[in-house]
Write a protein that holds these residues in place. Structure first.
Motif, PDB file in Angstrom:
ATOM      1  N   GLY A 117       7.471  -2.951   9.134  1.00  0.00           N
ATOM      2  CA  GLY A 117       6.068  -3.183   9.463  1.00  0.00           C
ATOM      3  C   GLY A 117       5.140  -2.692   8.372  1.00  0.00           C
ATOM      4  N   CYS A 118       5.495  -1.558   7.771  1.00  0.00           N
ATOM      5  CA  CYS A 118       4.681  -1.020   6.673  1.00  0.00           C
ATOM      6  C   CYS A 118       4.656  -1.981   5.489  1.00  0.00           C
ATOM      7  CB  CYS A 118       5.217   0.338   6.234  1.00  0.00           C
ATOM      8  SG  CYS A 118       4.934   1.675   7.413  1.00  0.00           S
ATOM      9  N   ARG A 119       5.833  -2.480   5.111  1.00  0.00           N
ATOM     10  CA  ARG A 119       5.900  -3.356   3.938  1.00  0.00           C
ATOM     11  C   ARG A 119       5.133  -4.658   4.167  1.00  0.00           C
ATOM     12  NH1 ARG A 119      11.475  -1.370   3.901  1.00  0.00           N
ATOM     13  NH2 ARG A 119      11.573   0.204   2.257  1.00  0.00           N
ATOM     14  N   ILE A 120       5.260  -5.193   5.353  1.00  0.00           N
ATOM     15  CA  ILE A 120       4.545  -6.434   5.664  1.00  0.00           C
ATOM     16  C   ILE A 120       3.044  -6.214   5.583  1.00  0.00           C
ATOM     17  CG2 ILE A 120       4.009  -8.087   7.504  1.00  0.00           C
ATOM     18  CD1 ILE A 120       6.900  -7.733   8.481  1.00  0.00           C
ATOM     19  N   SER A 121       2.565  -5.123   6.174  1.00  0.00           N
ATOM     20  CA  SER A 121       1.123  -4.928   6.330  1.00  0.00           C
ATOM     21  C   SER A 121       0.450  -4.376   5.087  1.00  0.00           C
ATOM     22  CB  SER A 121       0.859  -3.999   7.513  1.00  0.00           C
ATOM     23  OG  SER A 121       1.313  -4.587   8.708  1.00  0.00           O
ATOM     24  N   LEU A 122       1.172  -3.606   4.264  1.00  0.00           N
ATOM     25  CA  LEU A 122       0.527  -3.062   3.069  1.00  0.00           C
ATOM     26  C   LEU A 122       0.073  -4.171   2.143  1.00  0.00           C
ATOM     27  CD1 LEU A 122      -0.247  -0.596   1.324  1.00  0.00           C
ATOM     28  CD2 LEU A 122       1.949  -0.878   0.183  1.00  0.00           C
ATOM     29  N   SER A 123       0.880  -5.211   2.000  1.00  0.00           N
ATOM     30  CA  SER A 123       0.515  -6.339   1.152  1.00  0.00           C
ATOM     31  C   SER A 123      -0.399  -7.277   1.937  1.00  0.00           C
ATOM     32  CB  SER A 123       1.761  -7.089   0.693  1.00  0.00           C
ATOM     33  OG  SER A 123       1.404  -8.290   0.044  1.00  0.00           O
ATOM     34  N   LYS A 124      -1.655  -7.325   1.567  1.00  0.00           N
ATOM     35  CA  LYS A 124      -2.596  -8.179   2.285  1.00  0.00           C
ATOM     36  C   LYS A 124      -2.173  -9.644   2.273  1.00  0.00           C
ATOM     37  CE  LYS A 124      -6.606  -5.146   1.598  1.00  0.00           C
ATOM     38  NZ  LYS A 124      -5.868  -4.019   1.019  1.00  0.00           N
ATOM     39  N   PRO A 125      -1.698 -10.199   1.142  1.00  0.00           N
ATOM     40  CA  PRO A 125      -1.254 -11.597   1.166  1.00  0.00           C
ATOM     41  C   PRO A 125      -0.074 -11.829   2.106  1.00  0.00           C
ATOM     42  CG  PRO A 125      -1.647 -10.884  -1.089  1.00  0.00           C
ATOM     43  CD  PRO A 125      -1.713  -9.658  -0.238  1.00  0.00           C
ATOM     44  N   VAL A 126       0.876 -10.900   2.133  1.00  0.00           N
ATOM     45  CA  VAL A 126       2.035 -11.053   3.020  1.00  0.00           C
ATOM     46  C   VAL A 126       1.590 -10.973   4.473  1.00  0.00           C
ATOM     47  CG1 VAL A 126       4.215 -10.043   3.768  1.00  0.00           C
ATOM     48  CG2 VAL A 126       3.688 -10.195   1.326  1.00  0.00           C
ATOM     49  N   ALA A 127       0.749  -9.985   4.793  1.00  0.00           N
ATOM     50  CA  ALA A 127       0.270  -9.837   6.171  1.00  0.00           C
ATOM     51  C   ALA A 127      -0.468 -11.085   6.621  1.00  0.00           C
ATOM     52  CB  ALA A 127      -0.633  -8.614   6.285  1.00  0.00           C
ATOM     53  N   LYS A 128      -1.319 -11.627   5.751  1.00  0.00           N
ATOM     54  CA  LYS A 128      -2.056 -12.845   6.105  1.00  0.00           C
ATOM     55  C   LYS A 128      -1.102 -14.021   6.303  1.00  0.00           C
ATOM     56  CE  LYS A 128      -5.774 -13.834   3.717  1.00  0.00           C
ATOM     57  NZ  LYS A 128      -6.802 -14.122   4.746  1.00  0.00           N
ATOM     58  N   SER A 129      -0.062 -14.093   5.492  1.00  0.00           N
ATOM     59  CA  SER A 129       0.913 -15.183   5.634  1.00  0.00           C
ATOM     60  C   SER A 129       1.639 -15.102   6.971  1.00  0.00           C
ATOM     61  CB  SER A 129       1.932 -15.139   4.483  1.00  0.00           C
ATOM     62  OG  SER A 129       1.317 -15.385   3.248  1.00  0.00           O
ATOM     63  N   VAL A 130       2.019 -13.877   7.376  1.00  0.00           N
ATOM     64  CA  VAL A 130       2.706 -13.700   8.660  1.00  0.00           C
ATOM     65  C   VAL A 130       1.775 -14.058   9.813  1.00  0.00           C
ATOM     66  CG1 VAL A 130       3.720 -11.980  10.217  1.00  0.00           C
ATOM     67  CG2 VAL A 130       4.303 -11.970   7.780  1.00  0.00           C
ATOM     68  N   VAL A 131       0.544 -13.601   9.732  1.00  0.00           N
ATOM     69  CA  VAL A 131      -0.441 -13.907  10.772  1.00  0.00           C
ATOM     70  C   VAL A 131      -0.664 -15.417  10.876  1.00  0.00           C
ATOM     71  CG1 VAL A 131      -2.913 -13.724  11.306  1.00  0.00           C
ATOM     72  CG2 VAL A 131      -1.596 -11.674  10.732  1.00  0.00           C
ATOM     73  N   GLU A 132      -0.844 -16.041   9.720  1.00  0.00           N
ATOM     74  CA  GLU A 132      -1.095 -17.487   9.703  1.00  0.00           C
ATOM     75  C   GLU A 132       0.119 -18.266  10.216  1.00  0.00           C
ATOM     76  OE1 GLU A 132      -3.368 -20.484   6.659  1.00  0.00           O
ATOM     77  OE2 GLU A 132      -1.898 -19.107   5.797  1.00  0.00           O
TER      78      GLU A 132
END
Length: 320
Positions: free
Chosen positions: A94-109
């Motif tokens: 969860g930390c790795r996904i969320s620290l990277s804003k582009p990755v977090a946005k990709s998962v959300v999208e």
């Protein structure tokens, strides 16, 4: 209600990067609250003595309170799991996904949740392709205004609001001072809403949303940590249906980003009343001007929820 047992709690704080002072202030405030519940606290720095100090202290649970990459990229959490220690907060994934804003946005999208259109560009690509070419393509695709952000990091460091290509060039230089990759995001004008999440007995719950209103209309670093720049409304003055929708979106983001124990989800509500995901925080600030504590005070109280989160993590035990 049975009184909770006293525990030994180690707080890891400080770090060596840009957010060290914020981390120290957050840790001090959390430690103050936990001592009121009778716990024994020990603050430790992230250094070569950390593991030996943890073994000597033998904590029941560890609170990692280091903001930014050092504390939120999953590596510290990996270390704690390797050492067989229980800790508060999200796991390495969860930390790795969320620290990277582009990755977090990709998962959300990918999960069908709304987030502003954006592009992530590494510094090396500017050297390979040329800044003029890239910035023209960004301008053509995304238009203006824009928000430019370091891809990894927190506390609004290196974030710039941009209205034209000249401003975009300056913003890129500013962001690259904090990271070698930059997120360029379409600016959504609207109300800035923060929704804090807490897990109680394995169930995530959204605390009252907090609205942030600043003297410039954007929640930058100075507005976050200098008093007088910002007004906070906790709970946010939202219509019942909008309050419900921002809480629901925040909870879904917490879930799909695989966050645990607690988090803070930052949103923008546009003029039509549509909430958009902006950012996720796995180690939210806990200072006097931070948003998670404001939300907690509007709920059961900051100290009580810090105790809740700590007990939840301790009862879960080791994760691997």
């Amino acid at each position: 209600m049975t009184k909770a047992r006293s525990m030994k709690i180690a707080i890891i704080t400080g770090g060596q990067l840009h957010e060290r002072e914020v981390s120290l202030r957050s840790a001090n405030r959390v430690a103050t609250q936990l001592r009121r519940f009778g716990h024994e606290l020990k603050s430790l720095e992230l250094d070569r003595n950390l593991i030996d100090s943890l073994r000597d202290f033998e904590p029941d649970v560890v609170w990692p309170i280091i903001h930014g990459r050092e504390g939120e990229d999953g590596s510290l959490q990996d270390l704690l799991e390797l050492s067989g220690l229980s800790y508060v907060g999200s796991g390495p994934k969860g930390c790795r996904i969320s620290l990277s804003k582009p990755v977090a946005k990709s998962v959300v999208e990918k999960n069908g949740l709304p987030t502003p259109q954006s592009v992530a560009l590494p510094q090396i690509l500017f050297r390979q392709v040329g800044a003029d070419t890239l910035l023209k393509e960004v301008s053509r695709r995304l238009g203006y205004p824009l928000m430019v952000k370091p891809s990894r990091g927190g506390s609004a460091m290196g974030i710039t609001y941009v209205e034209d290509e000249g401003g975009l060039r300056t913003a890129m230089v500013n962001a690259f001072a904090y990271d070698d990759e930059v997120l360029i995001e379409r600016f959504i004008k609207g109300r800035e809403i923060s929704v804090s999440i807490v897990e109680e007995q394995g169930t995530a719950r959204a605390l009252p949303p907090v609205e942030i209103r600043t003297d410039v209309g954007r929640y930058d670093f100075d507005a976050r940590y200098l008093t007088g720049r910002t007004e906070f409304f906790a709970p946010a003055p939202l219509a019942a249906d909008l309050d419900k929708s921002v809480r629901a979106l925040a909870l879904e983001c917490h879930r799909v980003l695989e966050l645990e124990d607690f988090s803070r989800i930052d949103l923008i509500v546009d003029a039509d009343g549509n909430p958009w995901f902006i950012d996720a925080n796995v180690v939210p600030g806990m200072t006097d001007t931070s948003l998670w504590p404001l939300a907690a005070e509007a709920d059961k109280g900051f100290g009580k929820l810090i105790q809740t989160v700590t007990l939840h993590a301790a009862s879960r035990g080791q994760r691997s």
